[in-house]
Design a protein around this motif. Structure first.
Motif, PDB file in Angstrom:
ATOM      1  N   ILE A  29      15.893 -29.538  16.974  1.00 14.17           N
ATOM      2  CA  ILE A  29      15.814 -30.828  17.655  1.00 14.17           C
ATOM      3  C   ILE A  29      17.146 -31.556  17.457  1.00 14.17           C
ATOM      4  CG2 ILE A  29      14.604 -33.029  17.844  1.00 14.17           C
ATOM      5  CD1 ILE A  29      12.944 -30.562  18.637  1.00 14.17           C
ATOM      6  N   GLU A  30      17.809 -31.878  18.543  1.00 17.84           N
ATOM      7  CA  GLU A  30      19.108 -32.530  18.454  1.00 17.84           C
ATOM      8  C   GLU A  30      18.960 -34.051  18.419  1.00 17.84           C
ATOM      9  OE1 GLU A  30      21.318 -31.039  21.768  1.00 17.84           O
ATOM     10  OE2 GLU A  30      21.600 -29.048  20.869  1.00 17.84           O
ATOM     11  N   ASP A  31      20.035 -34.710  18.009  1.00 20.51           N
ATOM     12  CA  ASP A  31      20.030 -36.168  17.899  1.00 20.51           C
ATOM     13  C   ASP A  31      19.676 -36.856  19.213  1.00 20.51           C
ATOM     14  OD1 ASP A  31      20.758 -35.845  15.278  1.00 20.51           O
ATOM     15  OD2 ASP A  31      22.615 -37.011  15.408  1.00 20.51           O
ATOM     16  N   ALA A  32      19.943 -36.191  20.332  1.00 27.07           N
ATOM     17  CA  ALA A  32      19.684 -36.797  21.640  1.00 27.07           C
ATOM     18  C   ALA A  32      18.208 -37.139  21.825  1.00 27.07           C
ATOM     19  CB  ALA A  32      20.138 -35.856  22.754  1.00 27.07           C
ATOM     20  N   GLN A  33      17.311 -36.491  21.097  1.00 27.59           N
ATOM     21  CA  GLN A  33      15.877 -36.769  21.219  1.00 27.59           C
ATOM     22  C   GLN A  33      15.442 -37.981  20.401  1.00 27.59           C
ATOM     23  OE1 GLN A  33      13.983 -35.280  23.439  1.00 27.59           O
ATOM     24  NE2 GLN A  33      15.827 -34.135  24.005  1.00 27.59           N
TER      25      GLN A  33
END
Length: 392
Positions: free
Chosen positions: A53-57
């Motif tokens: 899960i990337e920071d963009a989420q």
């Protein structure tokens, strides 16, 4: 003919579907869509690492947790060497479903109705969301990841109706500017019998919005009134309400997750929400992953007993954490005097460090034996009343 039909497209079901298709299986993912689970939205770094899960989420990164006692005293616990990520389920769940579909899962929208076995193997019958007609999904195995009070579980797995539930309710509000009582990088946890006599209330930042809610196992508690009282006490009563959501949350893993032949439960359907904290997203995704592992093993071996691998793998790693959290809830959530003492205990630096290391890494970490001894002694002192509740 699908290898597996996954019923429920939340974090658990979407994870199971993605893992299975990436391991070469033909998978159908069935979700009814349109439902957003009430959830504070906190996810630890361990989840982001394990499930890519990337920071963009993230809608926010929290660096402090504030524990608030029934008398209004509070202790701010800094989150050292990291942060707690915050997601909004209205966006996070569709992201996970989309990722599963992009990996190769066939996606259907509708409501689970029943499982039939006209030729010995399961056929999932669902009501199509668009046409309202019943449709069929023939398969070899079924994963029920359709939440607390799982329809799949109630129909197929023994004692699925006996899981204790906390009923949670929250309101997503438009976030105010930073004030003395609201901080966009701080989670507030409110231990107050006037808000919840047996659980807690929360104010969790979500960037431009915030989740304000509470939970209780008692049917006599009016969840909406309690949340209104919480908003007033937190200075948030005049904030615009964006949406309201409520749902039951299980607080004890079921003793059995499968029906012994072709159905396996995962996530909330299997009861894997952490006691005391109510944390569910991480454990739901782990539940989906072990369900996928167990189904892949069963399909490869032909042995239905391999479905039991899901619970074995999960409990091997997380049973002790669940046991400790359940003991803490039973000890401290009984009344306001105990809750007051719990917040006092949270002032201890060793308690803070061990608590957040366990949360961030999902393991009961080892520490200096003297620190453990100190915590044990202070815990007993608070529980037995040897120290005053306002002692720091």
């Amino acid at each position: 003919m699908f290898d597996v039909v996954v019923v429920g497209g939340g974090p658990s079901g979407a994870t199971a579907a993605e893992d299975l298709v990436r391991s070469g299986h033909k998978v159908a993912l069935l979700d009814r869509e349109g439902r957003i689970k009430p959830c504070g939205g906190a996810i630890p770094p361990r989840l982001m690492q394990d499930f890519f899960i990337e920071d963009a989420q993230l809608v926010a990164k929290v660096n402090t947790a504030r524990m608030i006692s029934p008398t209004g005293r509070h202790v701010d616990i800094p989150i050292e060497n990291g942060f707690v990520g915050m997601v909004d389920r209205k966006d996070f769940d569709p992201f996970l479903r989309k990722r599963a579909v992009e990996a190769g899962a066939d996606y259907y929208t509708g409501t689970f109705v029943r499982i039939e076995r006209p030729e010995g193997t399961p056929v999932v019958i669902f009501r199509d969301k668009e046409t309202q007609e019943e449709r069929e999904l023939p398969c070899k195995l079924v994963i029920g990841a359709d939440g607390a009070k799982s329809r799949v579980g109630l129909a197929e797995v023994k004692d699925a109706d006996k899981v204790p539930l906390v009923f949670a309710y929250h309101e997503i509000i438009k976030a105010p500017e930073k004030t003395e009582v609201y901080d966009p990088v701080r989670c507030d946890v409110i231990y107050d019998g006037a808000i919840s006599p047996d659980f807690y209330g929360w104010v969790f930042p979500h960037g431009d919005s915030a989740s304000v809610g509470m939970g209780s196992e008692l049917s006599s508690v009016n969840l909406k009134d309690a949340t209104a009282a919480l908003r007033k006490a937190s200075g948030l009563e005049h904030c615009e309400t964006l949406r309201k959501e409520g749902a039951p949350i299980p607080l004890k893993p079921m003793d059995r997750w499968d029906n012994g032949k072709d159905v396996l439960l995962a996530g909330d359907a299997a009861g894997v929400v952490a006691p005391s904290s109510g944390e569910g997203i991480y454990y739901a995704m782990v539940g989906g992953r072990v369900a996928a592992t167990a189904c892949a093993a069963t399909l490869a071996s032909g042995r239905v007993k391999d479905l039991k691998l899901a619970r074995k793998l999960f409990m091997k790693e997380h049973k002790m954490v669940f046991r400790v959290l359940a003991s803490m809830q039973n000890a401290y959530y009984r009344n306001d005097d105990r809750r007051e003492r719990f917040v006092s205990l949270c002032h201890d630096v060793d308690v803070q460090r061990l608590t957040f290391e366990a949360y961030m890494n999902k393991k009961l970490v080892r520490a200096n034996p003297l620190a453990h001894l100190k915590i044990g002694i202070k815990n007993m002192a608070h529980l037995t009343g040897l120290v005053k509740a306002n002692h720091v």
